[in-house]
Design a protein around this motif. Structure first.
Motif, PDB file in Angstrom:
ATOM      1  N   GLN A 407       5.491  -3.251 -35.933  1.00  0.00           N
ATOM      2  CA  GLN A 407       6.571  -2.278 -35.794  1.00  0.00           C
ATOM      3  C   GLN A 407       7.649  -2.809 -34.862  1.00  0.00           C
ATOM      4  O   GLN A 407       7.357  -3.559 -33.917  1.00  0.00           O
ATOM      5  N   PRO A 408       8.907  -2.427 -35.096  1.00  0.00           N
ATOM      6  CA  PRO A 408      10.000  -2.941 -34.263  1.00  0.00           C
ATOM      7  C   PRO A 408       9.918  -2.422 -32.835  1.00  0.00           C
ATOM      8  O   PRO A 408       9.430  -1.311 -32.588  1.00  0.00           O
ATOM      9  N   ILE A 409      10.398  -3.226 -31.902  1.00  0.00           N
ATOM     10  CA  ILE A 409      10.465  -2.782 -30.513  1.00  0.00           C
ATOM     11  C   ILE A 409      11.832  -2.156 -30.254  1.00  0.00           C
ATOM     12  O   ILE A 409      12.804  -2.398 -30.977  1.00  0.00           O
ATOM     13  N   GLN A 410      11.903  -1.350 -29.218  1.00  0.00           N
ATOM     14  CA  GLN A 410      13.159  -0.787 -28.720  1.00  0.00           C
ATOM     15  C   GLN A 410      13.329  -1.281 -27.288  1.00  0.00           C
ATOM     16  O   GLN A 410      12.383  -1.229 -26.504  1.00  0.00           O
ATOM     17  N   SER A 411      14.521  -1.737 -26.933  1.00  0.00           N
ATOM     18  CA  SER A 411      14.705  -2.272 -25.590  1.00  0.00           C
ATOM     19  C   SER A 411      16.170  -2.273 -25.194  1.00  0.00           C
ATOM     20  O   SER A 411      17.057  -2.403 -26.048  1.00  0.00           O
ATOM     21  N   ASN A 412      16.406  -2.137 -23.876  1.00  0.00           N
ATOM     22  CA  ASN A 412      17.747  -2.264 -23.318  1.00  0.00           C
ATOM     23  C   ASN A 412      17.971  -3.619 -22.664  1.00  0.00           C
ATOM     24  O   ASN A 412      19.044  -3.877 -22.118  1.00  0.00           O
ATOM     25  N   ILE A 413      16.959  -4.476 -22.663  1.00  0.00           N
ATOM     26  CA  ILE A 413      17.096  -5.807 -22.060  1.00  0.00           C
ATOM     27  C   ILE A 413      18.159  -6.597 -22.825  1.00  0.00           C
ATOM     28  O   ILE A 413      18.164  -6.600 -24.056  1.00  0.00           O
ATOM     29  N   LEU A 438      17.706  -3.445 -30.874  1.00  0.00           N
ATOM     30  CA  LEU A 438      17.894  -3.883 -29.491  1.00  0.00           C
ATOM     31  C   LEU A 438      19.288  -3.437 -29.057  1.00  0.00           C
ATOM     32  O   LEU A 438      20.295  -3.998 -29.477  1.00  0.00           O
ATOM     33  N   ARG A 439      19.346  -2.426 -28.205  1.00  0.00           N
ATOM     34  CA  ARG A 439      20.601  -1.741 -27.917  1.00  0.00           C
ATOM     35  C   ARG A 439      21.593  -2.582 -27.122  1.00  0.00           C
ATOM     36  O   ARG A 439      22.774  -2.279 -27.089  1.00  0.00           O
ATOM     37  N   ASN A 440      21.107  -3.621 -26.463  1.00  0.00           N
ATOM     38  CA  ASN A 440      21.986  -4.455 -25.638  1.00  0.00           C
ATOM     39  C   ASN A 440      21.910  -5.891 -26.138  1.00  0.00           C
ATOM     40  O   ASN A 440      21.583  -6.814 -25.402  1.00  0.00           O
TER      41      ASN A 440
END
Length: 495
Positions: A407-413, A438-440
């Motif tokens: 499953q995909p990860i979610q991260s602000n890194i 990946l939001r960033n």
């Protein structure tokens, strides 16, 4: 004869499993004067071994040792956040990179740390499978007509597994989550407060697990040629290969000189591949040692290997090489076939590759989609998209990892995603998929390049972009060299 296509990704892939943390467990790092490779006297470094549990759920169980290089920055006032680097595969070794630190511009700004993944060539133990290498060699040369290719590989897997398990090795403990935990242990042992990750191909999966499970100290991440956790490689690798070739030949057709030199090249070549699939091309190659003739039958699925093996530097010659084949000049195919006579190697890291693939990729792949992928393209009919066939993973018999590893990860890194435009192993669309979650994140595509752009030693532009990102991870890097990278200038006919 059927050629083996291992699809060895500067590679590629995998998923992971959750780890139970044991409070009584303490990893250690011990320096060693004996290194895996000779290092330049000008380069300051520390070498040693990270010692960790093979299975973290068994605090009294065996420990394994992983070689680590800590290269000191060339800067007298370096940044305090080092870069940790490990390569792809799965099953490839990171250690040979230690010999070439003068070419790594990352050292201009900060320390650079290499860690060997568990089970690979210089790790202790290394999950080598010489039986597998021998089986591939025998099968490729068709030297034993009494055994089919699949039987050779299945017997090799049986023998390798038996030997490794008799040594007390737990084949279930060689997964991406185990490797990520190893890197986290290294960060803790070395008391690193913040660090950056540089990963390529398969090791981008390690980065994703670290970002998910141990995000606290990660400052920034570069993923070169990423494979998202949620992608099932075996379901689409043939289509990705043909899409990459299609893009190259379309770019040739869009160029007036290339198109006039090689008119209708795409259509003619695809027609040729289909024709050889139905009526194989026979080639006699002289064995370089015995001088005996070995007869090969090449189908479309074999001839296409000419393009899976092409590097970024070789891309401009692809239309020319195709035209040679269409005109009856088979010298390039003959040269490739001669490589099959090289003696088999030690099978370094094959056991680790099997454990990763059979626990993390194979269980999540649809056998129906794999079968469809094998039969849907008439140009390469019969080309298997899988790294390991179904029966091989049944023999290896490792536990399926948890569903979260697919499953995909979610991260602000902050993440920089890098792709080569013509990469058939980890295509641009997968990089684009990464950035959605990946939001960033930022995405750089290198026109005309193939797999792992940061390792393109003839043009270090992608390395420069990665280094710029490490220095400023909240901005899309735009090094001057990017402007010079255009669609390749294709080689034209030679007189």
């Amino acid at each position: 004869m059927k050629l083996i296509n291992l699809l060895c990704l500067a590679l590629m892939l995998v998923a992971c499993k959750s780890v139970e943390h044991n409070t009584s467990y303490s990893p250690s790092f011990t320096e060693s004067k004996k290194t895996t490779h000779t290092i330049s006297k000008e380069q300051q470094y520390t070498f040693g071994y990270l010692e960790v549990l093979e299975n973290r759920a068994k605090p009294n169980g065996p420990r394994i040792k992983l070689p680590v290089y800590i290269f000191k920055s060339r800067n007298t006032d370096p940044q305090l956040d080092p870069i940790i680097y490990t390569v792809g595969g799965p099953g490839s070794t990171t250690m040979p990179s230690a010999q070439y630190m003068k070419y790594y511009m990352y050292l201009d700004d900060r320390d650079f740390i290499l860690i060997e993944q568990r089970g690979t060539a210089f790790a202790q133990p290394s999950l080598d499978c010489p039986e597998w290498s021998q089986a591939v060699y025998t099968s490729n040369l068709n030297t034993d007509k009494n055994e089919k290719q699949n039987e050779l590989l299945e017997n090799a897997a049986i023998k390798c597994k038996k030997r490794l398990t008799q040594q007390g090795i737990d084949l279930n403990s060689y997964t991406t989550t185990d490797i990520a935990a190893d890197i986290n242990d290294l960060v803790n042992v070395l008391k690193i407060e913040t660090y950056n990750l540089l990963t390529i191909s398969y090791s981008t999966k390690i980065a994703q697990v670290l970002m998910r499970d141990y995000p606290e100290r990660i400052r920034s991440v570069v993923m070169d040629s990423p494979l998202p956790l949620q992608v099932n490689y075996d379901e689409e690798s043939v289509g990705n290969l043909l899409e990459s070739l299609y893009a190259i030949l379309s770019d040739c057709a869009s160029n007036a000189e290339c198109d006039s030199t090689y008119p209708n090249l795409k259509q003619r070549f695809y027609k040729f591949l289909t024709a050889t699939t139905q009526n194989p091309l026979a080639l006699n190659i002289q064995h370089p040692t015995t001088k005996k003739e070995v007869l090969f039958y090449l189908r479309g699925k074999d001839i296409i290997n000419l393009f899976t093996s092409a590097s970024t530097a070789e891309v401009p010659h692809i239309p020319y090489e195709i035209e040679k084949i269409l005109n009856g000049d088979l010298s390039t195919l003959e040269t490739q076939l001669l490589q099959l006579f090289q003696k088999p190697g030690p099978g370094s890291g094959i056991g680790m590759r099997l454990s990763v693939w059979c626990a993390e990729e194979y269980p999540f792949s649809s056998q129906k989609r794999i079968q469809d992928e094998t039969t849907k393209y008439p140009e390469v009919l019969g080309l298997s998209p899988v790294v390991f066939e179904d029966e091989i993973c049944k023999i290896w018999e490792v536990k399926k990892v948890a569903p979260i590893e697919n499953q995909p990860i979610q991260s602000n890194i902050p993440v920089l995603v890098i792709n080569g435009e013509y990469d058939n192993e980890t295509p641009v669309k997968w990089g684009a998929l990464m950035t959605k979650h990946l939001r960033n994140s930022y995405h750089l595509i290198f026109k005309g390049w193939k797999h792992t752009p940061t390792t393109n030693w003839s043009n270090p532009c992608a390395m420069e972009a990665a280094n710029d990102f490490f220095n400023d991870p909240n901005t899309l890097p735009k090094p001057d060299c990017l402007e010079a990278i255009k669609t390749p200038k294709f080689t034209l006919k030679k007189n």
